[in-house]
Design an enzyme around this catalytic site. Structure first.
Site, PDB file in Angstrom:
ATOM      1  N   TYR A  56      45.846 179.005  61.692  1.00 44.30           N
ATOM      2  CA  TYR A  56      45.239 180.307  61.489  1.00 44.30           C
ATOM      3  C   TYR A  56      44.863 180.300  63.407  1.00 44.30           C
ATOM      4  O   TYR A  56      43.927 180.003  62.944  1.00 44.30           O
ATOM      5  CB  TYR A  56      45.011 181.453  60.886  1.00 44.30           C
ATOM      6  N   GLU A  58      44.177 183.845  65.180  1.00 48.18           N
ATOM      7  CA  GLU A  58      44.747 185.196  65.355  1.00 48.18           C
ATOM      8  C   GLU A  58      43.305 185.180  66.735  1.00 48.18           C
ATOM      9  O   GLU A  58      42.030 185.332  66.449  1.00 48.18           O
ATOM     10  CB  GLU A  58      44.434 186.160  64.237  1.00 48.18           C
ATOM     11  N   ASP A 202      62.535 190.787  83.484  1.00 50.74           N
ATOM     12  CA  ASP A 202      62.588 189.907  82.342  1.00 50.74           C
ATOM     13  C   ASP A 202      63.368 188.670  82.939  1.00 50.74           C
ATOM     14  O   ASP A 202      65.355 188.244  83.073  1.00 50.74           O
ATOM     15  CB  ASP A 202      63.446 190.563  81.596  1.00 50.74           C
ATOM     16  N   THR A 228      61.105 183.851  77.945  1.00 54.63           N
ATOM     17  CA  THR A 228      61.767 183.344  76.530  1.00 54.63           C
ATOM     18  C   THR A 228      61.161 182.239  77.360  1.00 54.63           C
ATOM     19  O   THR A 228      61.407 181.652  78.690  1.00 54.63           O
ATOM     20  CB  THR A 228      63.061 183.072  75.959  1.00 54.63           C
ATOM     21  N   LYS A 231      64.897 178.971  77.010  1.00 55.18           N
ATOM     22  CA  LYS A 231      66.373 178.740  77.880  1.00 55.18           C
ATOM     23  C   LYS A 231      66.739 177.387  78.746  1.00 55.18           C
ATOM     24  O   LYS A 231      66.491 176.708  78.495  1.00 55.18           O
ATOM     25  CB  LYS A 231      66.892 179.874  78.498  1.00 55.18           C
ATOM     26  N   ARG A 237      61.366 177.576  71.250  1.00 55.13           N
ATOM     27  CA  ARG A 237      61.928 178.815  71.192  1.00 55.13           C
ATOM     28  C   ARG A 237      60.873 179.336  71.102  1.00 55.13           C
ATOM     29  O   ARG A 237      60.078 179.376  69.631  1.00 55.13           O
ATOM     30  CB  ARG A 237      62.905 179.194  70.105  1.00 55.13           C
TER      31      ARG A 237
HETATM   32  N1  DSN Z   1      70.279 185.947  72.960  1.00 58.57           N
HETATM   33  C1  DSN Z   1      70.230 185.917  74.679  1.00 58.57           C
HETATM   34  C2  DSN Z   1      70.699 185.964  75.089  1.00 58.57           C
HETATM   35  O1  DSN Z   1      72.021 184.975  74.467  1.00 58.57           O
HETATM   36  O2  DSN Z   1      71.185 185.904  75.922  1.00 58.57           O
HETATM   37  C3  DSN Z   1      69.497 186.831  74.853  1.00 58.57           C
HETATM   38  O3  DSN Z   1      68.216 187.234  74.411  1.00 58.57           O
END
Ligand code: DSN
Length: 422
Positions: A56, A58, A202, A228, A231, A237
């Protein structure tokens, strides 16, 4: 007998181990075209499965609410330093659990419930968290939404400017989940400046392209950059928020204690590894390869008579409108899945059909590029999609099975990172 790939898991929970093995085979054997997915390296996988998850922590490095942070502080500092270096950002927070919490933290930092916020409409290619009605961000804030032009399929910056002048949003989001063209960050920044809004870029979909120099960077234009990490960036993730130094405190306070509890340290470690990989020259090649493949695939699809939103792509993503092919997106997506080609069914701008049964397909090239496929393979991929869509319309399962075997052959020749060899 050979050692199982996950020996402890196989011994303790064979049922779950079998499911993991089945998913590994599925990911190995299929052509994964979902543009928000990828294959992480074995190193990223290993970092994400370490004992760091037992701790942990925090707070932030040097300012924690739990003792025993001698190592975790170093891990988080490493990840933060690498994020700042890869993206050229003044400040980075690597703790958001994923994209939606990261964006929620942005609202917490810069808006009050009921304030007006602006983003691209979900059916036009935006994201739920950009103020769309069914999301908390559209329920707790007054979301006003921009779109794309009907004639070009491209973001209408005149509409964005007019809307911003009229509605005076506190926060403007740019970026989305089905945007096949370059996002004009300087133009968005000018609009946000004019109306006194905080601009949030974003870049979840394109972060790897930005890191690899294959898409312009929002850093220096946007006040906050949200992404994120799983991707095109090819990490675990998770998510990162980056900001100008003047917004650092607000962003950090919003993530913790505003929204989250303890960070997922094993994920922080895996993010650090992914960022280290993204800093290598080979990642630049990867990012440019993703775009080159997407362009080649778009051209091959156009040559086969497919209608693509905006007429093509500048990035990793292609949005196909199947209206002219007389087959609904969902029917085509499910048929392609049976053919070993994994895609999203997706709305297209101004879609007359419903979101759960829309007109389009969303595809992309991050995963196949990670497997080493190049532009020479894209006509073959387009041919499979074409045959698959035709078979979907005709209910021709035999053709789908043939394609599946052809796909499996090509995939076997191009092993995916992080997965067992056949
Ligand atoms: N779920 C993502 C996507 O597939 O684009 C976006 O959050």
């Amino acid at each position: 007998m050979s050692q199982p790939r996950h020996p402890a898991l196989s011994a303790a929970d064979p049922e779950l181990a079998a499911l993991v093995g089945a998913e590994e085979r599925l990911q190995a054997d299929t052509l994964r075209l979902i543009p928000s997915e990828n294959y992480v390296s074995a190193a990223v996988l290993e970092a994400g499965g370490t004992v760091l998850q037992n701790k942990y922590s925090e707070g932030y490095a040097g300012r924690r609410y739990y003792e025993g942070q001698q190592v975790i502080d170093q891990v988080e500092r490493l990840a933060v330093g690498r994020a700042k270096a890869v993206f050229g950002a003044e400040h980075a927070n690597v703790q958001p659990y994923s994209g939606s919490p990261a964006n929620l933290a942005v609202y917490l930092a810069f808006a009050e419930p009921g304030d007006t916020v602006m983003g691209m409409a979900l059916p036009m290619g935006g994201h739920l968290t950009h103020g769309w009605g069914v999301s908390a961000t559209g329920k707790w804030f007054r979301g006003v939404q921009y779109g794309v032009r009907a004639d070009t399929g491209v973001t209408d910056l005149d509409e964005v400017r007019d809307l911003a002048r009229r509605e005076r949003p506190k926060v403007i989001f740019c970026g989305g989940t089905a945007v096949p063209r370059v996002i004009d960050f300087p133009a968005f920044a000018e609009i946000a400046r004019e109306v006194g809004a905080v601009l949030v870029a974003d870049i979840a979909h394109i972060a790897g392209l930005v890191a690899g120099g294959a898409h312009p960077s929002p850093v220096g234009h946007a006040d906050v950059v949200s992404t994120t990490t799983h991707k095109t960036l090819r990490g675990p993730r998770g998510a990162i928020l980056m900001a100008r130094e003047e917004h650092a405190k607000a962003v950090d306070k919003a993530v913790f204690p505003g929204l989250q509890g303890g960070p997922h340290n094993q994920t922080t470690a895996a993010i650090a590894v992914a960022l280290h990989e993204a800093a290598q020259p080979s990642f630049r090649e990867y990012a440019h390869g993703v775009v080159a493949n997407a362009r080649a695939l778009a051209e091959a699809l156009l040559a086969r008579g497919f209608d693509l939103v905006s007429g093509g792509t500048d990035n990793h993503l292609i949005l196909m409108d199947l209206t002219g092919k007389d087959v609904p997106g969902k029917v085509a997506a499910k048929a392609l899945d049976r053919a070993g080609i994994v895609v999203n069914y997706n709305t297209v701008p101004f879609d007359p059909r419903k979101p759960f049964d829309p007109s389009g397909l969303r595809i992309g090239t991050p995963s196949l590029t990670s497997r080493g496929l190049g532009t020479a393979h894209m006509p073959v991929v387009a041919e499979w999609i074409d045959r698959g869509v035709t078979a979907a319309r005709a209910g021709d399962e035999e053709t789908l099975a043939k394609i599946r075997a052809e796909v499996a052959d090509l995939m076997a020749a191009h092993p995916a990172p992080g997965l067992p060899m056949a």
